[in-house]
Scaffold this active site. Structure first.
Site, PDB file in Angstrom:
ATOM      1  N   ASP A 184      -5.707   5.110   6.282  1.00  0.00           N
ATOM      2  CA  ASP A 184      -5.186   6.345   5.708  1.00  0.00           C
ATOM      3  C   ASP A 184      -6.414   7.191   5.342  1.00  0.00           C
ATOM      4  O   ASP A 184      -7.558   6.767   5.505  1.00  0.00           O
ATOM      5  CB  ASP A 184      -4.338   6.039   4.480  1.00  0.00           C
ATOM      6  CG  ASP A 184      -3.340   7.157   4.166  1.00  0.00           C
ATOM      7  OD1 ASP A 184      -3.478   8.270   4.718  1.00  0.00           O
ATOM      8  OD2 ASP A 184      -2.424   6.916   3.361  1.00  0.00           O
ATOM      9  N   HIS A 238      -2.388   9.126  -3.226  1.00  0.00           N
ATOM     10  CA  HIS A 238      -3.245  10.313  -3.190  1.00  0.00           C
ATOM     11  C   HIS A 238      -3.911  10.538  -4.548  1.00  0.00           C
ATOM     12  O   HIS A 238      -4.769  11.417  -4.678  1.00  0.00           O
ATOM     13  CB  HIS A 238      -2.433  11.556  -2.797  1.00  0.00           C
ATOM     14  CG  HIS A 238      -1.847  11.465  -1.420  1.00  0.00           C
ATOM     15  ND1 HIS A 238      -0.659  10.849  -1.159  1.00  0.00           N
ATOM     16  CD2 HIS A 238      -2.324  11.910  -0.222  1.00  0.00           C
ATOM     17  CE1 HIS A 238      -0.397  10.916   0.133  1.00  0.00           C
ATOM     18  NE2 HIS A 238      -1.391  11.546   0.718  1.00  0.00           N
TER      19      HIS A 238
END
Length: 566
Positions: A344, A272
């Protein structure tokens, strides 16, 4: 917005779709098709046949839309606040989720939200889940909008990250399972399957038909972004748990998407924020990272999520999201996966190194079939459409991706939707309770000895709700709880370290990964790996001496055994 289609183009799509169907189901060189939940094998007339026929009838714009699965702002499909409208305008030039579906002919939408201690919060730009009734109304509205599209005969995909534990999007009014690491400690795939069947039934009742779970990452490092989201450090034990969760979810009519291929637990870095480097050898990947994904595939998982990981032994310098070597050669070629590969979040920094349109094209060329959470829907859509028309995205690759997505949709079709009354039912709570009870692990102290009362419960900062939940559970188990002066039971959870321990605690309990207990001085150490209500009830039974802690630590701990209850 009308569908644009030109006959020669449609004919070319039909031929390509037929080629895909034949290649996936009739070639002697291809793996045999895996049965669907009802035993279908992909012959004409069942999901794969219906998918190929529909893909062959879609124009360019509809084909492109089917591989996009963004998030949207708002808790309703058609009525949103000014703030949500502004968010949707920035994301896709529309006001509402329904308008986004119509404009971009979307294949699906992901529901997003926030939860306490969530390591994925960085790419959750909004929340559109509140309670089960609201979620069901939202999903019904999304499907009503999608039903008007040319791809309308195939069920619209509504997904979410309902992993349980620290990543749980819908928490109110549902049965909350203990974390994956707790299930790993329990070590009983049958219990895991039963609990995830209950979870799948509740998701289906709310209109969610795709769960971005279970996590198949082996916890080979002390990763905080994966942590208790993983079933543990042993590849074979993790494999059995992943297979159980997949079977449970999909038996309830919810597609499972195992993640994060090829294995996020092999790096402690957070995708992230950056591109984690997975530096293990190919032999180590085969031995450690890949087995749980193979188990998920063998259990019939309909989807696999790719990860933003640099796997140096296979394709150094290229994140797996954009790596044909990993997604096509390894995942499909070596592991035999035939279902839908999903990226993702494309709003994460590793994917945002490219403009949204270019990133979407690169992801499809690598072998992804569904683009998740693009940072700009309009740019991704326009980029894909332009690449299709100039030939840089081969039509056959796009049709192949759309056919896989539609096949998954048709495998989910024609199933009765459970009533909302099934949520948090006694049977579902019992399944969660059994899993939670089997997970409680004693890591120091006499096995199962009752804690002398009265008891005082303390926690690290910000965990008052959990303290109250354990207090109530202890009272229910017949243990007297006092505000201070009692035998101190101290709770620590996600993100806590040595500074959050209590030196004078008689009992310290880890409600997430148990690594912090290596530094604890308490004479009794326990782990629940989860702060769910079911886990606190199970913990109370152990503290009261009414239940034997039967779990085993699913990760190795320095200076501590897997259990003191052998």
């Amino acid at each position: 917005m009308g569908r644009v289609s030109i006959s020669p183009r449609r004919a070319g799509v039909a031929i390509a779709a037929l080629t895909v169907l034949l290649a996936s189901g009739c070639s002697g060189d291809a793996p045999a098709p895996r049965p669907g939940p009802s035993g279908s094998t992909g012959a004409a007339g069942d999901p794969a046949g219906r998918a190929a026929a529909l893909a062959g009838a879609l124009g360019d714009e509809d084909l492109v839309g089917q591989v996009l699965m963004p998030y949207a702002y708002g808790s309703s499909a058609t009525e949103v606040s000014p703030g949500s409208a502004a968010g949707n305008q920035a994301l896709g030039g529309v006001d509402t989720p329904a308008e986004m579906i119509a404009r971009y002919r979307l294949g699906g939408v992901i529901l997003v939200g926030f939860s306490a201690d969530d390591p994925t919060s960085g790419n959750q730009a909004t929340t559109n889940v509140d309670n089960p009734a609201q979620v069901r109304e939202l999903t019904a509205g999304l499907r009503a909008a999608a039903g008007k599209l040319a791809a309308g005969p195939a069920p619209f995909l509504v997904g979410t990250d309902q992993e349980y534990g620290v990543v749980t999007r819908i928490t109110d009014g549902v049965t909350v399972l203990p974390s994956a690491l707790a299930a790993g400690a329990a070590g009983d795939p049958a219990r895991t399957e039963a609990a995830w069947r209950a979870a799948g039934t509740e998701l289906a009742a709310m209109g969610v038909n795709l769960d971005f779970a279970p996590v198949a990452d082996v916890l080979a490092t002390r990763s905080t972004v994966i942590g208790s989201r993983s079933f543990g450090a042993d590849p074979q034990r993790v494999s059995a748990q992943v297979a159980g969760a997949v079977r449970g979810l999909q038996s309830a009519g919810v597609a499972a998407s195992v993640k994060h291929f090829p294995g996020h637990g092999l790096s402690a870095a957070d995708s992230h924020q950056e591109v984690p480097v997975v530096g293990q050898s190919r032999a180590e990947l085969d031995r450690t990272a890949f087995p749980p994904f193979r188990a998920g595939v063998d259990a019939g998982a309909m989807a696999v999520m790719s990860a933003h990981l640099d796997v140096t032994a296979v394709d150094p310098g290229t994140p797996a999201t954009f790596s044909r070597k990993l997604l096509t050669d390894v995942l499909r070629g070596q592991l035999g996966f035939q279902g839908v590969v999903i990226t993702d979040g494309m709003n994460m920094p590793p994917a945002k190194r490219y403009p949204p349109g270019e990133a979407a094209v690169k992801a499809l060329l690598a072998g992804n079939d569904l683009i998740l959470m693009t940072p700009n829907v309009g740019q991704a859509y326009d980029g894909l459409l332009a690449a299709l028309r100039d030939g840089s995205l081969p039509r056959q690759r796009l049709v192949e991706a759309v056919t896989r997505v539609l096949t998954m949709k048709f495998r989910l079709a024609d199933r009765p939707v459970p009533e909302l009354s099934t949520l948090d039912s006694a049977a579902h709570r019992a399944a969660a309770a059994e899993l939670a009870a089997a997970a409680v692990t004693q890591l120091r102290g006499a096995c199962g000895a009752a804690v002398p009362g009265p008891v005082t419960v303390t926690t690290s900062d910000g965990r008052d709700r959990t303290r109250v939940a354990l207090t109530e559970a202890l009272t229910g188990a017949g243990v007297r709880v006092v505000p201070k002066g009692g035998t101190r039971v101290h709770l620590v959870g996600y993100g806590d370290g040595p500074k959050d321990l209590a030196a004078d605690a008689a009992v310290t309990v880890a409600m997430d990964t148990p690594y912090v207990l290596e530094q604890a001085a308490s004479p009794t150490l326990l782990a629940t790996y989860s702060s769910s209500r079911a886990s606190m009830t199970a913990l109370a039974a152990v503290l009261a001496g009414k239940s034997r802690p039967a779990g085993r630590s699913p990760v190795p701990l320095t200076g501590l055994p897997a259990t003191t209850c052998d």
